[in-house]
Design a protein around this motif. Structure first.
Motif, PDB file in Angstrom:
ATOM      1  N   GLU A   1      40.787  36.498  34.279  1.00 20.62           N
ATOM      2  CA  GLU A   1      39.745  37.682  34.711  1.00 20.62           C
ATOM      3  C   GLU A   1      39.574  36.768  36.072  1.00 20.62           C
ATOM      4  OE1 GLU A   1      36.992  38.660  31.956  1.00 20.62           O
ATOM      5  OE2 GLU A   1      37.963  40.650  31.756  1.00 20.62           O
ATOM      6  N   GLU A   2      39.182  37.720  36.866  1.00 23.81           N
ATOM      7  CA  GLU A   2      38.607  37.227  38.470  1.00 23.81           C
ATOM      8  C   GLU A   2      39.678  36.376  38.998  1.00 23.81           C
ATOM      9  OE1 GLU A   2      34.502  35.862  38.281  1.00 23.81           O
ATOM     10  OE2 GLU A   2      33.817  37.790  37.697  1.00 23.81           O
ATOM     11  N   SER A   3      41.087  36.347  38.789  1.00 23.84           N
ATOM     12  CA  SER A   3      42.016  35.541  39.362  1.00 23.84           C
ATOM     13  C   SER A   3      41.861  36.046  40.973  1.00 23.84           C
ATOM     14  CB  SER A   3      43.204  35.706  38.927  1.00 23.84           C
ATOM     15  OG  SER A   3      43.219  35.181  37.730  1.00 23.84           O
ATOM     16  N   THR A   4      42.521  35.287  41.957  1.00 24.31           N
ATOM     17  CA  THR A   4      42.675  35.677  43.240  1.00 24.31           C
ATOM     18  C   THR A   4      43.677  36.375  43.705  1.00 24.31           C
ATOM     19  OG1 THR A   4      43.516  33.547  44.111  1.00 24.31           O
ATOM     20  CG2 THR A   4      41.112  33.760  43.910  1.00 24.31           C
ATOM     21  N   ALA A   5      43.905  37.065  44.671  1.00 24.77           N
ATOM     22  CA  ALA A   5      45.190  37.773  45.195  1.00 24.77           C
ATOM     23  C   ALA A   5      46.151  36.595  45.179  1.00 24.77           C
ATOM     24  CB  ALA A   5      44.802  38.553  46.462  1.00 24.77           C
ATOM     25  N   GLY A   6      45.928  35.674  45.891  1.00 24.61           N
ATOM     26  CA  GLY A   6      46.896  34.560  46.006  1.00 24.61           C
ATOM     27  C   GLY A   6      47.526  34.110  44.649  1.00 24.61           C
ATOM     28  N   GLU A   7      46.779  34.166  43.569  1.00 23.22           N
ATOM     29  CA  GLU A   7      47.271  33.515  42.303  1.00 23.22           C
ATOM     30  C   GLU A   7      48.128  34.808  41.866  1.00 23.22           C
ATOM     31  OE1 GLU A   7      43.311  30.780  40.762  1.00 23.22           O
ATOM     32  OE2 GLU A   7      43.571  33.097  40.604  1.00 23.22           O
TER      33      GLU A   7
END
Length: 284
Positions: free
Chosen positions: A27-33
């Motif tokens: 949860e709350e991962s970044t778009a880059g990840e």
């Protein structure tokens, strides 16, 4: 140490007949990840990942997600091309190694033709159909032909509302007019039912991100009179329009071996949010 909850994120390509790509992230991962994981599933080489980005929505994206942005799980996500300089694409095509990345460029070009953003001639359209032959697809050739068409390196925004009267080069577009706005390497092109108005980047002094996230204003300089007029527009795609403007200016500046923006050329709110940009390409 408590681990974050794992959630599944669905990301589509522009191949609408294929199933969405599903990746598991915290949860709350970044778009880059998320982009890294999607690229791994598709088989895109890491050194070509900068050609692409994640977007909210498919046919008319409302926003391009930066690598550091937290991924929203309430809207459909797509992976699409995010590149306005042909040199990187040409390098990818000439090497002809990363077939997954080339296919994404092909899907983008194919969608642009299908939706009427690109206008190939009858002869060119016949060639494009030939390159799509499922028995021997030539995705790279398809992209190379599309690169020769007007507006290839551009983004089209439809149903944009002009929020105040604007007059440039004796052409007036009244408040309330619904236009098509094309953001290109040359500048802005406004298309109405009756007229087309083009403004090159060197005549745009600045742009401002206005309240509520659906308003954007460009200040346009008229060298003949020395006057400045405001092109104020409203669109649900305003975040995407702003991101496109910034990325194209950065691409043009890179061609000139200069920085995209100096600190003195951006204006921030008290909380640090940038709301106004002075155009480094403006010339009086």
């Amino acid at each position: 140490m408590e681990l974050g909850n794992i959630v599944k994120v669905s990301v589509r390509t522009l191949d609408l007949e294929s199933s969405p790509i599903q990746v598991s992230v915290k949860e709350e991962s970044t778009a880059g990840e998320v982009l890294q994981k999607v690229a791994k599933v598709l088989g895109i080489h890491e050194d070509n990942l900068s050609l692409f980005s994640l977007f909210e929505c498919i046919e008319a994206p409302i926003n391009r997600l930066r690598d550091q942005d937290i991924v929203p799980f309430t809207t459909g996500l797509t992976i699409q091309k995010w590149c306005f300089g042909l040199a990187r694409e040409e390098q990818l095509l000439s090497r002809n190694v990363d077939t997954a990345a080339i296919r994404l460029l092909f899907l983008q070009a194919q969608a642009d033709v299908r939706e009427g953003k690109l206008h190939p001639s009858l002869e060119q359209r016949s060639k494009l159909e030939e390159y799509c032959d499922p028995s021997f697809p030539l995705h790279g050739r398809y992209v190379q032909l599309c690169q020769t068409l007007q507006d290839y390196s551009s983004v089209r925004f439809r149903d944009v509302i002009v929020e105040r009267d604007v007059c440039v080069d004796n052409l007036k577009i009244p408040v309330g007019t619904i236009i098509e706005l094309n953001v290109t390497l040359s500048g802005l092109r406004l298309v109405t039912r009756d007229t087309t108005l083009s403004v090159v980047w060197s005549r745009i002094t600045s742009w401002t991100n206005v309240k509520e996230g659906i308003h954007l204003q460009y200040e346009v300089y008229s060298p003949e009179t020395g006057s400045r007029d405001i092109l104020a527009v409203q669109t649900i795609q305003a975040p995407y329009l702003l991101a496109t403007t910034l990325e194209i200016i950065a691409a043009l500046q890179k061609e000139n071996s200069g920085p995209a923006f100096h600190t003195s050329q951006v204006h921030r709110e008290e909380e640090g949010t940038v709301t106004h940009w002075d155009n480094v390409l403006f010339q009086t």
